[in-house]
Structures are given as structure tokens and as C-alpha cells.
Design a protein around this motif. Structure first.
Motif, short mmCIF file in Angstrom:
data_model
loop_
_atom_site.label_atom_id
_atom_site.label_comp_id
_atom_site.label_asym_id
_atom_site.label_seq_id
_atom_site.Cartn_x
_atom_site.Cartn_y
_atom_site.Cartn_z
N PHE B 292 -14.68 13.33 -29.20
CA PHE B 292 -13.87 13.68 -30.38
C PHE B 292 -14.22 12.83 -31.61
CE2 PHE B 292 -11.21 16.03 -27.40
CZ PHE B 292 -11.02 17.19 -28.13
N THR B 293 -15.35 12.12 -31.54
CA THR B 293 -15.81 11.44 -32.75
C THR B 293 -16.62 12.45 -33.59
OG1 THR B 293 -17.76 10.70 -31.55
CG2 THR B 293 -15.94 9.14 -31.69
N ILE B 294 -17.00 13.56 -32.93
CA ILE B 294 -17.75 14.62 -33.61
C ILE B 294 -16.76 15.58 -34.29
CG2 ILE B 294 -19.27 16.62 -33.18
CD1 ILE B 294 -20.39 15.09 -30.76
N PRO B 295 -17.09 16.04 -35.53
CA PRO B 295 -16.17 16.99 -36.18
C PRO B 295 -16.06 18.31 -35.40
CG PRO B 295 -18.06 16.51 -37.59
CD PRO B 295 -18.23 15.70 -36.37
N THR B 296 -14.91 18.91 -35.48
CA THR B 296 -14.70 20.16 -34.73
C THR B 296 -14.22 21.29 -35.64
OG1 THR B 296 -12.47 19.46 -34.24
CG2 THR B 296 -14.09 19.04 -32.53
N GLN B 297 -14.38 22.48 -35.14
CA GLN B 297 -13.87 23.69 -35.81
C GLN B 297 -13.10 24.47 -34.78
OE1 GLN B 297 -15.15 24.22 -39.85
NE2 GLN B 297 -14.07 25.66 -38.61
N LEU B 298 -12.01 25.07 -35.20
CA LEU B 298 -11.18 25.77 -34.22
C LEU B 298 -11.09 27.26 -34.53
CD1 LEU B 298 -8.01 24.50 -32.60
CD2 LEU B 298 -7.91 26.70 -33.69
N MET B 299 -11.16 28.07 -33.49
CA MET B 299 -10.90 29.50 -33.68
C MET B 299 -9.99 30.01 -32.56
SD MET B 299 -14.66 31.16 -33.07
CE MET B 299 -15.93 30.00 -33.52
N VAL B 300 -9.22 31.03 -32.87
CA VAL B 300 -8.30 31.60 -31.89
C VAL B 300 -8.68 33.07 -31.70
CG1 VAL B 300 -5.89 32.18 -31.42
CG2 VAL B 300 -6.43 30.03 -32.52
N MET B 301 -8.82 33.44 -30.43
CA MET B 301 -9.20 34.82 -30.14
C MET B 301 -8.04 35.56 -29.49
SD MET B 301 -11.91 36.15 -27.36
CE MET B 301 -13.43 35.78 -28.19
N ARG B 302 -7.84 36.79 -29.93
CA ARG B 302 -6.80 37.61 -29.30
C ARG B 302 -7.43 38.90 -28.79
NH1 ARG B 302 -1.89 38.55 -32.96
NH2 ARG B 302 -1.55 36.38 -32.45
N LEU B 303 -7.08 39.24 -27.57
CA LEU B 303 -7.62 40.47 -26.99
C LEU B 303 -6.50 41.48 -26.84
CD1 LEU B 303 -9.74 38.76 -24.24
CD2 LEU B 303 -10.68 40.07 -26.10
N ASN B 304 -6.73 42.67 -27.37
CA ASN B 304 -5.73 43.74 -27.23
C ASN B 304 -6.37 44.92 -26.52
OD1 ASN B 304 -3.80 42.33 -28.74
ND2 ASN B 304 -4.68 43.10 -30.65
N ALA B 305 -5.58 45.53 -25.66
CA ALA B 305 -6.11 46.72 -24.97
C ALA B 305 -6.14 47.87 -25.97
CB ALA B 305 -5.22 47.06 -23.80
N LYS B 306 -7.18 48.69 -25.88
CA LYS B 306 -7.23 49.86 -26.76
C LYS B 306 -6.11 50.82 -26.37
CE LYS B 306 -11.95 49.51 -28.19
NZ LYS B 306 -13.33 49.84 -27.93
#
Lengths: 186, 524
Positions: B292-306
Motif C-alpha cells: 500500500f505504499t504504491i498508489p491505487t485506483q478503485l473501481m466498482v463493478m455491478r452485474l445485472n441480469a438481462k
């Protein structure tokens, strides 16, 4: 993970404000309330109930807007889902107060710091129920785990109150459906 | 008559070290002779651990009545490989035991013989379970498997539920693509509660032992039946080693569960601002190999059923594995885990990028992930929200909130996109923090009259307005979209201007309506 939240039995709530005052006394607040009673006209006011009431404080949202808005990082969400303010870190800037979509955060005039319901964190650590729950004379308030599948049938919103869904508030409503009573006489 | 295979299952002989000649483990003997070469019946010779024993070993082994040799003693003496070779050449087992008292060894042997004669040898097997439990505590799963392999004199396979083989060299589970294992598992069947079963694969016979405790299934222990093998004794030996192996696997699973729960707890604390200091974050992260000394980027994924798909199950683990492989193909490390019905991806981005380049790179990575996941899961819709980058990883909770807001508010954007960055969601970002009452009031005041006219006259002014904004105020495109003539549209816009009391040539008025439409979509 747990997500504690308030369950309001709207049919039971009398709007007596016991929860408001017990909370105020418990936390030694002067002139401000953490909890507030809301009253609305009933959806089907033909049944004789022209109003329903419910009590609301901080909803300990799943996605708390106040937490992200606090420049000091003073707001945190505990593993049981309760959102609390670290009074030591709080600088009293008031950003959280404006961000909260439920008006649940107020600036304490005595300490000049943000103040809100912490679900009686200290009492819960001692294994006691929150003061509002224990003070309600009709047991209209309850603490439940929102993530428990048994709680999934409760309503997320209530008629007459615009609920901001962005933050995913941890409050549920239970409107008891009265069964039709039938009598047969000879 | 006792065989070496039986003897080695009993105390104190189960601790015996096999020096050589184990091929002759089926040899039978009726007596145990101490330091004697003059024998009248098949015997096991007991010799003290000394240099002279090593020298005389060859001579002893050459005597026909000598079925094997048991060396006793606790002296520090080197036994040369020649001794092992001699035992192997005569196919007579030579064992080494640390016990120092020959009389007690002889007594133990006499007891064993008595038990065998009285038909009570099963007590020996029962007691051997505690030996295996002790061995697994002292030397782990690899130690038990090595010992079993040694006394059975052949390879033995431990396979877990995922059909991974426990490698003795690495002391860990390794995945092998072995169709043979699959066919064996299928033959046995998951509901088969028998201790073992005999299976055939081609011309070979296999013995398959199921590792289970109650309803919980842990895997299989497998070995091949060889000609001349004392199969009944082998079965007894393995059957009594099974509780030790199952106990170990249960313990290992409990440890893994605790580890998983701590990890989940740590990640929850990271995303909800529950960590006290950056130092704490770095040191705790190290436990799982995250820097965690390295910079991070965060993303959130959402899955929806068709919408047109009936109920089906999602293999979250497979999706997470896919995401990990996609991130590592970009030479990056990531933490991927499910939380609150979403999948969170924290990417460690150590490149010295400008904020703009970092954002562009993350959006392109998110697009790649989104496309690959939708391709591999055709029944799913995949949406990704990205939070902003913060200089300190302690502020990942802000990024998490932003990513979720981007994901949520992306739905109300005019131009639909499956990947949304918080910085790109525009005015909706501000609207998300305003009370619904105020928003409601605003849009009612702005568009209320129009909605009423639409409802009363069955008109579609509101739709015209929405399409007009969707097409960025382009008359021709809007007209084409609505299947009307541009002049008809112009006339309708004039009418709209008079109803709403605005001028579409004024930016302020344009913005007022734009915001009202956006609020209307959000509230609906």
C-alpha cells in the motif's frame, strides 16, 4: 457483514416523541435532537387513520455521503454498519451537515462539532439496547440486521416521504396488514 | 505368524525407520531372536545398534531363517548405504528402532503375537489411529503421506474436492489436468458414503478412500492395487490413518476461513475509513502481499441480469479470476473482491503518470474488463464506476463512495455508457447531495405545467423536449428521431417556449430545463 438499521413499525408509532426526548437526555444535548418524528397523511385515510408517524435519525447508510464529504476523515463506518463521528478529528466545518440527505447531522452549539445518532454505540458495547428502542412505549422501534434474509420483506420506503436512495439508507418500515375480522352470530 | 507389514502398525514399531528390503514386507515370522544366528524357525533377529551389527548385517541376512532384522538403540551411528543395498538384495526388511531395552521389545512382540493368535489384532489397528494423529501434528500432511507411501511401498495420491493433488515435494495443493481423476471422482459419486471403493481404470485396479466427516466431503486418497500386495492390511492401515488426515484438512479449512474472514474485515475497514493510520494500513496489507505504499485506483463493478433471462446463478469466483487475469495482463496487481453485491477492484498503479493519463488508462482498463466480462457472461450486463485517485491510500473510502455514485448516477446520463468515471458524471454529482424535497419542488415548478398539459390533452411535449436535449438541440436530428418535419418541430418548440416561459437561445434557460429533466429522471 452485518448492517444494523432501524425498523419502524408505522402502525404502532403514536408520534409520542418518547424516542426523541430519551435520546436527547441520554446524550445530554441542548436544544437539538438527533431523532425526529415525521407525520404524514395516510395512504388510505378511509380506514380512520388520517396520519401515520415514524421516527427517524441517522440511517447509517450503506453508502454514507457524509463519510466521503468529511475533509478530516472523521466519519467512519464500523463493521456492524453503524456510522460514527470521531469527535476528536471533527473540525466542525459542517460539510457533512449539508451533504446528509436526511438532515440527520446537526452542529452541536456547545462543542461546535458535528453530532448525530451513533446507535448508542457505548450502550451497545455494554450489551444494552439503544435508548430510543427501550424508551418506545409501544415497541414501534427495533434494531435489525438489514442484510439478514429474514429482514428482506420490510419496506425500504414509506408513502409520503421522499427517500433519497443514492446512499442506500439502512432503515426499514413495517406496516402491519390488518386481517379482516369476521363474526358469525346466531 | 506375523508379517512386517502388520508389525509396523503396532506400537512401538510404527516409529521404526525402514533402512531397506521393504519389498519383503510380506515375509512371515514366528519368533523374535535377540542377537542369535542359530535359528530353528522363520524369525526376526533383534540386534543392538553398533558398528559390529553393521559389519555383520550381510552375514545375518544370508541365513535362510532370518526373515528380517530389527536394530535397536539410540546411539549416534551412521548406517552406510551398503547396508540398505544388502537388505534390498535379500528382500529382507531391516528396521531401526530407538528403543534401548531388548527385553521390552521382545515382550511387545510376544503381546502382538498373542493378540494375533487370539483374533484380537483389531485393537492394534484401533490404537494406530493415535499414532497417525501424532504424526500429522508433528510432521504435517506431507509426513503422513510419506510414511504411508513408505509402508505401502508405493505411490499414494491425496486429491481434494477440486481434484487438485497434494504434492509431497512442494507440500501444497497443485492443479493438474488429469481426466483420470475426474473419471474416478465420477465413478465414486459424491453421495457415496462408503469408506472405500474398488475402481477400475483400463486394466488397473484402484482403491479409492473417501475423506469425509459427516456430510462434509474433503476429497480422496487413492492408490493402485499391485500384485502380491497384502490388500487387507493396507486397507486397515489407510482406514486408520484417515481420521488424522480428515482432522488435518478440517483444521486447515478452519484456518483458511479465519484468514478469509480477517482479510474481508481488513478490506471492509479500508473501504469504510476504519483504519487508524497509514502505517497500520501498510503493515496489515503486507500480510496478504499488498504493497500500500504504491498508489491505487478503485473501481466498482455491478452485474445485472438481462431482463429477458430467467433466474440463473452467477459464478462470482470465475468472474473474479477473469478480472485478475485481465489486470495482470496489463502488468498490474489488483485486489478483487465482492462486497454488498458489487465487485470492487483496487488496482495498484505504480507508474509515474500524470493524473490525466492515469484516469485515461484506468478508463481504458475498465472498458477492457467490461467488454471481456460481457463477452464471457452473455446473460449479464456489466457496469463499472470509477472513483477519483487520491494521493493517500487511506482515502480509498472516498474513491469507493465516488465509484458507487458514478455507477448509480451513470443511469441518468443522456448518453448511456457502461463505464463511468466520477469526474465525468457532471451536474448529477451535485444533484446527488440535494434533498429530494428540494429536487421535487424544482422539477415540479419547471416542468409541472407541461406535464399537466400532456396528461390533459394526450400530447407529447415532454417527450419532444427530452429528445431535443438528447440530440443536443439539433433540429434536423430531433425531427428525424420523432418522425416529424423540422418545421413541425420548430412550431412545437415555439409552443414549448411559451408554455415554459423560456427562450431556447438563452443558455440559462437551456440549462434550467436540462437540470429539470435530469432531476425528473433521477426521481423516477
Amino acid at each position: 457483514m452485518k448492517q444494523l438499521g432501524f425498523l419502524v413499525h408505522t402502525e404502532k408509532c403514536l408520534g409520542c416523541r418518547s424516542c426523541e426526548f430519551s435520546c436527547k437526555n441520554e446524550h445530554g444535548l441542548e436544544g437539538s435532537f438527533r431523532r425526529k418524528i415525521h407525520s404524514f397523511e395516510d395512504e388510505e385515510n378511509k380506514k380512520g387513520h388520517s396520519f401515520h408517524h415514524f421516527s427517524m435519525a441517522c440511517n447509517h447508510c450503506e453508502n454514507p455521503a457524509c463519510m466521503a464529504a468529511c475533509p478530516e476523515g472523521a466519519i467512519k463506518k464500523k463493521p456492524n454498519g453503524v456510522v460514527i463521528i470521531d469527535k476528536v478529528k471533527c473540525s466542525g466545518c459542517g460539510k457533512c451537515e449539508t451533504t446528509c440527505p436526511f438532515d440527520a447531522i446537526k452542529m452541536n452549539p456547545l462543542t461546535a462539532k458535528a453530532d448525530k445518532c451513533d446507535m448508542c454505540y457505548e450502550r451497545q458495547l455494554q450489551g444494552k439496547p439503544t435508548i430510543c428502542v427501550s424508551a418506545c412505549p409501544v415497541k414501534a422501534l427495533e434494531i435489525i440486521d438489514i442484510n439478514d434474509p429474514q429482514s428482506s420483506h420490510y419496506d425500504k420506503a414509506i408513502y409520503g416521504f421522499e427517500m433519497k436512495k443514492m446512499t442506500n439508507p439502512s432503515i426499514r418500515f413495517h406496516k402491519k396488514k390488518e386481517d379482516i375480522q369476521q363474526f358469525w352470530c346466531r | 505368524m506375523l508379517t512386517f507389514q502388520e508389525m509396523i502398525s503396532a506400537s512401538p514399531f510404527h516409529h521404526a525407520e525402514i533402512i531397506g528390503g521393504w519389498e519383503g514386507n510380506v515375509r512371515q515370522f514366528t519368533s523374535m531372536q535377540h542377537n542369535s544366528i542359530r535359528l530353528e524357525e522363520p524369525s526376526l533377529v533383534l540386534l543392538p545398534k553398533s558398528a559390529s551389527t553393521v559389519i555383520q548385517l550381510h552375514e545375518y541376512l544370508s541365513v535362510s531363517y532370518v526373515q528380517g532384522i530389527l536394530i535397536y538403540g539410540n546411539d549416534d551411528l551412521f548406517i552406510p548405504p551398503a547396508a540398505s543395498d544388502a537388505a534390498d538384495s535379500y528382500k529382507k526388511p531391516v528396521l531401526l528402532i530407538k528403543d534401548t531395552n531388548p527385553d521390552s521389545i521382545i515382550q511387545k512382540f510376544a503381546d502382538l503375537k498373542q493378540l494375533k493368535t487370539s483374533g484380537l489384532f483389531h485393537y492394534v489397528w484401533e490404537r494406530s489411529t493415535s499414532f497417525w494423529l501424532q504424526l500429522i501434528n508433528d510432521s504435517g500432511l506431507a509426513g503422513v503421506l510419506r510414511r504411508l507411501r513408505l509402508i505401502l511401498g508405493q505411490e499414494i495420491l491425496l486429491v481434494n474436492e477440486e481434484l487438485q493433488i497434494f504434492s509431497l515435494d512442494e507440500g501444497a495443493w497443485t492443479s493438474v489436468h488429469e481426466p483420470f481423476l475426474k473419471s474416478i471422482a465420477n465413478q465414486h459419486g459424491p453421495n457415496n458414503q462408503e469408506t472405500f471403493s474398488l475402481l477400475k481404470s483400463g486394466a488397473d485396479d484402484y482403491l479409492l478412500f473417501q475423506l469425509h466427516s459427516g456430510e462434509k466431503h474433503f476429497g480422496y486418497l487413492l492408490f493402485q492395487e499391485q500384485p502380491g500386495m497384502m490388500i487387507d492390511i493396507c486397507i486397515e492401515q489407510i482406514t486408520h490413518a484417515l481420521p488424522a488426515i480428515v482432522t488435518y484438512l478440517m483444521k486447515e479449512e478452519a484456518v483458511l476461513e479465519a484468514h478469509r474472514s480477517y482479510k474481508q474485515h481488513f478490506l471492509y475497514n479500508l473501504l469504510y475509513n476504519n483504519l487508524e493510520s497509514e502505517q497500520g494500513l501498510i503493515s496489515q496489507g503486507k500480510q496478504w502481499g499488498w504493497d500500500f505504499t504504491i498508489p491505487t485506483q478503485l473501481m466498482v463493478m455491478r452485474l445485472n441480469a438481462k431482463s429477458d433471462i430467467a433466474k440463473f446463478t452467477i459464478d462470482i469466483e470465475a468472474i473474479i479470476r477473469k478480472i485478475r487475469s485481465l489486470v495482470s495482463s496489463a502488468f498490474l496487481q489488483a485486489i478483487t473482491f465482492p462486497i454488498q453485491g458489487n465487485i470492487v477492484i483496487i488496482v495498484f498503479d505504480d507508474r509515474d503518470n500524470t493524473p490525466k493519463k492515469r484516469k485515461e488508462f484506468m478508463i481504458s482498463l475498465a472498458n477492457k474488463i467490461q467488454k471481456e466480462i460481457e463477452f464471457s457472461q452473455p446473460n449479464m450486463e456489466c457496469h463499472i464506476g470509477l472513483g477519483r485517485h487520491y494521493p493517500s491510500n487511506m482515502e480509498l473510502f472516498r474513491s469507493f463512495y465516488e465509484a458507487k455514485v458514478a455507477l448509480e448516477l451513470g443511469k441518468y446520463e443522456t448518453k448511456k455508457s457502461s463505464v463511468r468515471h466520477f469526474e465525468d458524471i457532471g451536474i448529477a454529482r451535485l444533484l446527488s447531495n440535494i434533498h429530494n424535497d428540494l429536487l421535487h419542488e424544482y422539477y415540479e415548478e419547471t416542468l409541472g405545467e407541461l406535464i399537466l398539459i400532456d396528461e390533459a390533452n394526450d400530447d407529447f411535449y415532454l417527450e419532444t423536449l427530452e429528445v431535443f436535449y438528447y440530440n443536443n438541440g439539433d433540429i434536423n436530428q430531433t425531427a428525424e428521431h420523432l418522425y416529424i418535419h423540422p418545421n413541425t418541430l420548430r412550431k412545437r418548440l415555439k409552443k414549448l417556449e411559451s408554455i415554459l416561459n423560456i427562450d431556447f437561445n438563452q443558455l440559462d434557460d437551456m440549462l434550467k430545463i436540462f437540470v429539470a429533466i435530469k432531476i425528473m429522471k433521477m426521481l423516477k
